[in-house]
Write a protein that holds these residues in place. Sequence first.
Motif, mmCIF file in Angstrom:
data_model
loop_
_atom_site.group_PDB
_atom_site.id
_atom_site.type_symbol
_atom_site.label_atom_id
_atom_site.label_comp_id
_atom_site.label_asym_id
_atom_site.label_seq_id
_atom_site.Cartn_x
_atom_site.Cartn_y
_atom_site.Cartn_z
ATOM 1 N N MET A 171 14.654 10.981 -14.844
ATOM 2 C CA MET A 171 14.289 12.087 -13.961
ATOM 3 C C MET A 171 14.882 13.397 -14.495
ATOM 4 O O MET A 171 16.042 13.403 -14.921
ATOM 5 C CB MET A 171 14.805 11.831 -12.544
ATOM 6 C CG MET A 171 14.110 10.677 -11.850
ATOM 7 S SD MET A 171 12.352 11.004 -11.664
ATOM 8 C CE MET A 171 11.691 9.352 -11.836
ATOM 9 N N PRO A 172 14.079 14.484 -14.516
ATOM 10 C CA PRO A 172 12.757 14.619 -13.892
ATOM 11 C C PRO A 172 11.585 14.327 -14.819
ATOM 12 O O PRO A 172 10.442 14.536 -14.426
ATOM 13 C CB PRO A 172 12.755 16.088 -13.483
ATOM 14 C CG PRO A 172 13.523 16.763 -14.576
ATOM 15 C CD PRO A 172 14.605 15.795 -14.968
ATOM 16 N N ALA A 173 11.840 13.865 -16.044
ATOM 17 C CA ALA A 173 10.743 13.715 -17.013
ATOM 18 C C ALA A 173 9.645 12.791 -16.503
ATOM 19 O O ALA A 173 8.455 13.026 -16.749
ATOM 20 C CB ALA A 173 11.301 13.192 -18.339
ATOM 21 N N ASP A 174 10.011 11.725 -15.766
ATOM 22 C CA ASP A 174 9.018 10.757 -15.296
ATOM 23 C C ASP A 174 8.577 11.016 -13.854
ATOM 24 O O ASP A 174 7.885 10.179 -13.264
ATOM 25 C CB ASP A 174 9.591 9.338 -15.404
ATOM 26 C CG ASP A 174 9.789 8.906 -16.844
ATOM 27 O OD1 ASP A 174 8.985 9.313 -17.693
ATOM 28 O OD2 ASP A 174 10.745 8.158 -17.121
ATOM 29 N N ARG A 175 8.959 12.146 -13.280
ATOM 30 C CA ARG A 175 8.631 12.431 -11.887
ATOM 31 C C ARG A 175 7.115 12.433 -11.677
ATOM 32 O O ARG A 175 6.364 13.065 -12.416
ATOM 33 C CB ARG A 175 9.207 13.786 -11.473
ATOM 34 C CG ARG A 175 8.932 14.150 -10.016
ATOM 35 C CD ARG A 175 9.874 15.241 -9.558
ATOM 36 N NE ARG A 175 9.649 16.485 -10.292
ATOM 37 C CZ ARG A 175 8.881 17.483 -9.857
ATOM 38 N NH1 ARG A 175 8.265 17.358 -8.698
ATOM 39 N NH2 ARG A 175 8.749 18.577 -10.560
ATOM 40 N N GLY A 176 6.669 11.702 -10.658
ATOM 41 C CA GLY A 176 5.252 11.645 -10.321
ATOM 42 C C GLY A 176 4.433 10.670 -11.138
ATOM 43 O O GLY A 176 3.242 10.491 -10.885
ATOM 44 N N LYS A 177 5.054 9.999 -12.104
ATOM 45 C CA LYS A 177 4.307 9.075 -12.959
ATOM 46 C C LYS A 177 4.170 7.707 -12.288
ATOM 47 O O LYS A 177 4.898 7.371 -11.348
ATOM 48 C CB LYS A 177 5.005 8.915 -14.309
ATOM 49 C CG LYS A 177 4.967 10.155 -15.186
ATOM 50 C CD LYS A 177 5.600 9.867 -16.538
ATOM 51 C CE LYS A 177 5.528 11.084 -17.461
ATOM 52 N NZ LYS A 177 6.156 10.821 -18.778
ATOM 53 N N THR A 178 3.241 6.921 -12.803
ATOM 54 C CA THR A 178 3.102 5.513 -12.422
ATOM 55 C C THR A 178 3.554 4.654 -13.592
ATOM 56 O O THR A 178 3.043 4.806 -14.703
ATOM 57 C CB THR A 178 1.649 5.172 -12.049
ATOM 58 O OG1 THR A 178 1.254 5.936 -10.907
ATOM 59 C CG2 THR A 178 1.503 3.692 -11.735
ATOM 60 N N VAL A 179 4.532 3.808 -13.351
ATOM 61 C CA VAL A 179 5.028 2.897 -14.387
ATOM 62 C C VAL A 179 4.609 1.486 -14.002
ATOM 63 O O VAL A 179 4.572 1.135 -12.822
ATOM 64 C CB VAL A 179 6.553 2.998 -14.549
ATOM 65 C CG1 VAL A 179 6.945 4.357 -15.078
ATOM 66 C CG2 VAL A 179 7.281 2.719 -13.243
ATOM 67 N N THR A 180 4.290 0.678 -14.991
ATOM 68 C CA THR A 180 3.746 -0.655 -14.741
ATOM 69 C C THR A 180 4.739 -1.733 -15.120
ATOM 70 O O THR A 180 5.297 -1.711 -16.224
ATOM 71 C CB THR A 180 2.431 -0.861 -15.518
ATOM 72 O OG1 THR A 180 1.481 0.134 -15.117
ATOM 73 C CG2 THR A 180 1.858 -2.246 -15.246
ATOM 74 N N ALA A 181 4.968 -2.657 -14.221
ATOM 75 C CA ALA A 181 5.782 -3.847 -14.485
ATOM 76 C C ALA A 181 4.852 -5.055 -14.487
ATOM 77 O O ALA A 181 4.200 -5.342 -13.483
ATOM 78 C CB ALA A 181 6.860 -4.004 -13.418
ATOM 79 N N ARG A 182 4.778 -5.732 -15.607
ATOM 80 C CA ARG A 182 3.928 -6.924 -15.710
ATOM 81 C C ARG A 182 4.811 -8.162 -15.585
ATOM 82 O O ARG A 182 5.731 -8.350 -16.380
ATOM 83 C CB ARG A 182 3.156 -6.922 -17.028
ATOM 84 C CG ARG A 182 2.164 -5.770 -17.121
ATOM 85 C CD ARG A 182 1.359 -5.790 -18.398
ATOM 86 N NE ARG A 182 0.461 -4.657 -18.457
ATOM 87 C CZ ARG A 182 -0.779 -4.642 -17.980
ATOM 88 N NH1 ARG A 182 -1.267 -5.730 -17.425
ATOM 89 N NH2 ARG A 182 -1.527 -3.560 -18.072
ATOM 90 N N LEU A 183 4.517 -8.984 -14.602
ATOM 91 C CA LEU A 183 5.327 -10.166 -14.332
ATOM 92 C C LEU A 183 4.658 -11.401 -14.904
ATOM 93 O O LEU A 183 3.443 -11.594 -14.773
ATOM 94 C CB LEU A 183 5.518 -10.352 -12.829
ATOM 95 C CG LEU A 183 6.200 -9.204 -12.074
ATOM 96 C CD1 LEU A 183 6.423 -9.603 -10.629
ATOM 97 C CD2 LEU A 183 7.520 -8.826 -12.734
ATOM 98 N N THR A 184 5.470 -12.227 -15.529
ATOM 99 C CA THR A 184 4.998 -13.491 -16.075
ATOM 100 C C THR A 184 5.412 -14.618 -15.149
ATOM 101 O O THR A 184 6.558 -14.672 -14.705
ATOM 102 C CB THR A 184 5.599 -13.725 -17.475
ATOM 103 O OG1 THR A 184 5.183 -12.663 -18.333
ATOM 104 C CG2 THR A 184 5.129 -15.046 -18.056
ATOM 105 N N GLY A 185 4.499 -15.527 -14.868
ATOM 106 C CA GLY A 185 4.814 -16.645 -13.981
ATOM 107 C C GLY A 185 5.873 -17.539 -14.573
ATOM 108 O O GLY A 185 5.935 -17.732 -15.797
ATOM 109 N N GLU A 186 6.725 -18.089 -13.720
ATOM 110 C CA GLU A 186 7.736 -19.035 -14.178
ATOM 111 C C GLU A 186 7.038 -20.260 -14.744
ATOM 112 O O GLU A 186 6.054 -20.757 -14.199
ATOM 113 C CB GLU A 186 8.664 -19.436 -13.044
ATOM 114 C CG GLU A 186 9.544 -18.295 -12.578
ATOM 115 C CD GLU A 186 10.489 -18.711 -11.482
ATOM 116 O OE1 GLU A 186 11.445 -17.973 -11.228
ATOM 117 O OE2 GLU A 186 10.269 -19.781 -10.889
#
Length: 322
Positions: free
Chosen positions: A96-111
């Motif tokens: 912050m503040p560089a990423d303010r207002g952005k959408t970041v993606t977390a990709r989850l892998t199934g156990e």
Amino acid sequence: MRRGLGILGVITAMIITGCMMPGAEMLNKVPINSVTVEVLDQEGNPVKGAQVEASNGRQTTTGADGTAKVRFGSLGIHNIAVYADNYMPNNMIVTMPADRGKTVTARLTGEVQMASLNFGINMNVNMYPMMFNYLFTGYGYELEVEDYPEGGWTQWQVSDGEGEIGTIMKKGFLKELDNGQQWWQIVMFEEDEDEPVYVAEVLFSEGRQQIVRLREKMGDSEPQEKPVSEGWYSQPQKLTQESIEGAVAETGVSVEVPKGTFTADLIDFGVAPEISLKLWRVTSEAVPGGVVKSSTMEGEEVISSLQLIDYGTNAKTMLNSF
């Protein structure tokens, strides 16, 4: 303690909104920084109800669209952890503040339930992300405390909480290109079998920040070049040397693994409430990555474990990837 901080925050807000405090109007104009966290499964579907926790103490959950907003009242670097039932956790860093207002993606892998995996040629699943989570990460952090040399490889026995061996895995650092990109390899074996059931060779960008190419071979099928899209891979967080040394719980302990008995330092991290990640850093001889055993534990109960079977420095491509 949290309740006291909440009261203090309310009192502070009341003072700032009052006209008696000089500069209050200017302070009220300071924007609240926030990011939107989008949580997707390995097929790209939104994950509803995932828990999103930030290092500033804020917690929220994702809605039906798989998104949640996280707010930050201060500038700087913040860690975000994402948890969901039946998925491996994921970690990311925002600034912050560089990423303010952005959408970041977390990709989850199934156990992965190793004992029940079907390694048939028709298996319709993206294998590499799951295998990557077991061999490269522990709760979103790198499992290596030292670098692999080029050609370095390690082979591991994967066990569940009841000690049942699910499969045998091998990973190796094949080659670093002139531009800093690196070829790595994962090989999977069924127990007591010499022929691999799965081979993946992946090309990382410089610093292993992104996956840019992936080649796979399942069973007796021919190697295939697999599509790789941007944002598909979440880089695990690299531990600082100071953090590693600060987590050393015991030094010079004896640890027995399938490869033999080693002298090691026990490194113990608390990665979530009641969850710990333990690493045995070898000190008796040079092992690529520097770790001979890792265990994820809930209290005194082992959730999953990796134990070293063998290692070497002669890893070579099996898929003619370069």
